[in-house]
Design a protein around this motif. Structure first.
Motif, short mmCIF file in Angstrom:
data_model
loop_
_atom_site.label_atom_id
_atom_site.label_comp_id
_atom_site.label_asym_id
_atom_site.label_seq_id
_atom_site.Cartn_x
_atom_site.Cartn_y
_atom_site.Cartn_z
N ILE A 241 72.29 27.54 62.27
CA ILE A 241 71.40 28.20 61.33
C ILE A 241 72.31 28.91 60.35
O ILE A 241 73.07 29.80 60.72
CB ILE A 241 70.48 29.22 62.03
N MET A 242 72.25 28.48 59.09
CA MET A 242 73.16 29.03 58.10
C MET A 242 72.68 30.40 57.65
O MET A 242 71.55 30.56 57.23
CB MET A 242 73.21 28.07 56.92
N GLN A 243 73.55 31.38 57.74
CA GLN A 243 73.24 32.71 57.23
C GLN A 243 73.72 32.81 55.79
O GLN A 243 74.61 32.07 55.39
CB GLN A 243 73.92 33.78 58.09
N ALA B 138 79.36 41.59 60.38
CA ALA B 138 78.28 40.73 60.87
C ALA B 138 78.55 40.27 62.29
O ALA B 138 77.65 40.20 63.12
CB ALA B 138 78.11 39.53 59.94
N PHE B 139 79.82 39.98 62.60
CA PHE B 139 80.19 39.61 63.97
C PHE B 139 79.87 40.74 64.93
O PHE B 139 79.30 40.55 66.00
CB PHE B 139 81.69 39.31 64.05
N ILE C 101 76.11 36.97 63.56
CA ILE C 101 76.66 35.61 63.51
C ILE C 101 77.54 35.37 64.72
O ILE C 101 78.07 36.29 65.33
CB ILE C 101 77.49 35.38 62.22
N ARG C 102 77.64 34.09 65.08
CA ARG C 102 78.47 33.71 66.21
C ARG C 102 79.71 32.95 65.74
O ARG C 102 80.61 32.68 66.52
CB ARG C 102 77.69 32.78 67.14
N CYS C 103 79.71 32.56 64.50
CA CYS C 103 80.75 31.66 64.07
C CYS C 103 80.89 31.72 62.55
O CYS C 103 79.91 31.97 61.85
CB CYS C 103 80.34 30.26 64.51
N ALA D 39 85.40 31.76 65.81
CA ALA D 39 84.27 31.77 66.75
C ALA D 39 84.26 33.09 67.51
O ALA D 39 85.30 33.66 67.81
CB ALA D 39 84.39 30.60 67.71
N ASP D 40 83.06 33.56 67.81
CA ASP D 40 82.89 34.77 68.61
C ASP D 40 83.07 34.38 70.08
O ASP D 40 82.15 33.89 70.73
CB ASP D 40 81.49 35.33 68.36
#
Lengths: 354, 372
Positions: A60-62, A74-75, A80-82, A106-107
């Protein structure tokens, strides 16, 4: 036993709800990953790659951010996860020096998701690169053809449902019987049974039998649900599956009897059979975490968890369609466990008599 | 306040009288925290491979060697045919069967193109997916490598290459225990709070001692507080033990503020205790209370993202997951401990937890009747 309506309701309601819920909800698959693109280049190539990422159903693009600081925030907020970072002049580098760099962040606080996400993104970018290169024919190409055995649609419930069945029986049956004997002890009615001319074996069998019948009904219900609702196949012999399940239920009931004979209060018996059993069963059955990843001592421990063997049996018979010849070893182990537990509880029971 | 003090005295005496309960409360969490992270390892790196080599050529051997040395695969068997290989999958001795067809090397050299069959045991989806994709990567590498040996280096340089670098933030080596330990602490608090509080009141009901309290002028809120506070204190102790184990056994030092962690744990405990109380007001026997508590804790555990990602669930399941206090707290624990998120990042979750605490306790107090 039938006097207690609420317990009966729980006994049947619990497995039904859990099978449905977990059958649909649990999946190890990684999808709907929130991703952000930090595009310092904004050129033809990055647009191409971004639109490919967008098109994949995994991400899902933020809204894009332009600086690393905003990305870090944001992380931390878990938004976001990535992140994918393109350096300035990406396409230029690619055209003129034939080498361009892209960074994937990547988180890894969730390592599994992180690894999977990196492999998805690497595949997407790799495909794009391959397309750039289509001008030149590949000299030698090996094409791997993947065939998914037993589960072509990659239906996640295939793995979880047999595990959840084993888990439910293990806990429900063990708890029920463990409580039944202790309760009579607590209420003092045990004395009456003991002075009566019934043999200890008879008393124990009489205690366990109604639960066996109930559990079998429960099993039929779960099986119907998994076949008709969750589209699980029954590829093997239904009779064999049924016989094996009966055996496993008896094993659990014996374990319950054993617990009830060594504890003196309902509370301890329940804590023992629920809190004590839940995690070992969850872990050592092998339906969530692969057993072969565990340290060797724990792998050894996992052998004494009956649910582990039953899980293998259900998978083999129900999903792989194998016959008795491939599960006789597991069956024997369950059988041995049952005999051992029954003998032990009988012995303990006699000590109480004296 | 004096009444409350006496009630607390009673609860503590009762708790300490029963040695088995105290052992349960303190030993079990410790053991579980020591064992679970060892056992809970998702890393897919032990993939057992059965290779059927029908070609026996130099290329097929090179490929097998490359796979064996990649670090992800164990070649457990080399049966002569697919038919002989299948029992290995059935017995779970192998996860993947790779079948190299006859004429593999000849076709590659002559036609530049050869298919290779990978049969994956797909019952465990993760393992199948990752195993398949690792193997594909190794095979692609191999075809590039043998292609390279056939063409001149200058020609190869003209193809554009995108160089991908990866960074693992917050957990540089992507270790699974960093992911599990904070979440297991939540689980332990839930079990201590939910199970024990649920059992406690029902036990008094079953034994009949609750009648004795009901005829005294003890007020509802005093009684409930008297039940809550001892468990709350035990929960905080368990949490502290958990943090110490995380620090000294696993070397996990929270990146964020420890005070914030305790604040969350305190609120969360009130919420789970309220949940336990609520169950106990609805059940008549310990068995019922235990089953209901077990039912919900199973759901909490499996839906909370402890083992499987919440993001991957279908929409309705995600909604259910976020309707439990457990999901939020597990997320927050991971955020504070691993990412060092601050108060601003988690304040919304804190509001949720307070909401749960108020709702569950309010409901429990309303539902608790002094008359039967």
């Amino acid at each position: 036993m039938f006097r207690d309506r609420r317990t009966l309701l729980i006994l049947f309601g619990l497995p039904v709800v859990q099978i449905i819920l977990f059958g649909y909800a649990l999946t190890n698959e990684v999808k709907n990953v929130n991703l952000v693109v930090v595009d310092h280049a904004k050129d033809y190539a990055t647009q191409q790659i971004i639109s490919r990422i967008q098109a994949s159903s995994y991400f899902i693009m933020q809204p894009a951010v332009m600086n690393e600081e905003a990305m870090k925030t944001a992380f931390k907020a878990g938004k976001i996860r990535c992140a994918v970072v393109f350096p300035p002049g990406f396409y230029n580098d690619l055209l003129h020096t034939n080498k361009a760099q892209v960074q994937i962040i990547a988180d890894a606080s969730d390592p599994n998701t992180a690894k999977t996400v990196v492999s998805y993104l690497t595949a997407i970018i790799g495909k794009y690169q391959q397309q750039l290169n289509t001008g030149q024919p590949a000299i030698m190409q090996i094409q791997p053809e993947l065939r998914m055995l037993y589960n072509p649609e990659m239906n996640g419930s295939m793995n979880f449902v047999p595990g959840v069945i084993a888990l439910i029986f293990m806990i429900v049956c063990t708890t029920l019987t463990s409580v039944s004997v202790v309760k009579e002890k607590e209420l003092g009615t045990m004395e009456i049974l003991l002075v009566s001319p019934f043999k200890p074996v008879m008393v124990l069998i009489a205690k366990a039998f109604p639960y066996l019948v109930l559990s079998l009904l429960n099993f039929i219900l779960i099986l119907l649900l998994s076949v008709f609702l969750l589209d699980m196949p029954v590829r093997g012999n239904l009779l064999l599956l049924f016989a094996e399940s009966t055996l496993f239920i008896i094993t659990c009931l014996s374990l319950g009897l054993m617990i009830s004979n060594i504890t003196t209060s309902q509370q301890t018996a329940m804590l023992f059979s629920m809190m004590g059993m839940m995690l070992p069963t969850l872990l050592f059955t092998g339906f969530i975490f692969p057993l072969e990843n565990m340290p060797v001592p724990l792998q050894v421990v996992s052998h004494i968890v009956p649910a582990r063997w039953y899980y293998i049996i259900v998978k083999s018979v129900m999903l792989k369609g194998l016959g008795f010849s491939s599960v006789w070893k597991e069956t024997c182990i369950l059988l041995a466990m049952t005999v051992f537990l029954l003998v032990m509880s009988l012995k303990k029971f006699k000590i109480r008599l004296a | 306040m004096r009444t409350l003090k006496f009630l607390l005295q009673k609860e503590f005496r009762q708790a300490f009288r029963d040695k088995s309960i105290i052992v349960m409360i303190f030993a079990m969490p410790t053991i579980q925290l020591l064992i679970m992270p060892l056992a809970a390892n998702f890393d897919v790196k032990h993939i057992n491979l059965a290779v059927v080599d029908n070609d026996h050529s130099s290329y097929s051997r090179q490929l097998i060697n490359k796979i064996a040395s990649s670090g992800y695969f164990y070649i457990t068997a080399a049966p002569a045919s697919y038919k002989q290989a299948l029992p290995f999958i059935e017995k779970e001795k192998a996860d993947v069967i790779m079948e190299i067809p006859y004429g593999f090397e000849r076709n590659l050299v002559k036609e530049g193109n050869q298919k290779i069959a990978l049969n994956v045991d797909a019952i465990n989806g993760t393992k199948a997916g990752l195993g398949g994709s690792y193997l594909t990567t190794v095979i692609n590498d191999f075809s590039e490598q043998i292609s390279l040996s056939w063409i001149s280096p200058q020609k190869f340089n003209t193809t554009p290459v995108i160089d991908i670098t990866c960074a693992n933030w917050f957990n540089v080596r992507a270790e699974y225990k960093f992911f599990m330990v904070p979440a297991i602490m939540v689980l332990l608090l839930t079990m201590v709070g939910g199970f024990l509080a649920a059992l406690n009141i029902v036990r008094e009901k079953e034994i009949g001692t609750i009648e004795q309290i009901n005829v005294t002028p003890v007020k509802k809120w005093q009684f409930i507080l008297g039940k809550l506070i001892p468990f709350w204190i035990m929960g905080i102790i368990v949490f502290t033990i958990g943090l110490l184990i995380a620090r000294f056994v696993y070397g996990i030092i929270p990146a964020g503020s420890i005070a914030l962690l305790y604040l969350f744990a305190a609120v969360y405990l009130v919420a789970v205790l309220g949940f336990g109380l609520l169950i106990s007001t609805y059940s008549n026997t310990q068995l019922q209370a235990m089953f209901v508590a077990f039912f919900f804790i199973m759901i909490f555990m499996l839906m909370s993202g402890l083992f499987t990602p919440v993001d991957s669930m279908p929409g309705w399941a995600k909604n259910i997951a976020y309707c439990t206090p457990v999901t939020h707290f597990i997320e927050v624990m991971r955020m504070i401990v691993l990412k060092g998120s601050g108060f601003d990042d988690v304040k919304q979750k804190l509001l949720y937890e307070i909401g749960f605490a108020v709702l569950l306790n309010g409901w429990a107090i309303l539902n608790y009747r002094k008359t039967t």
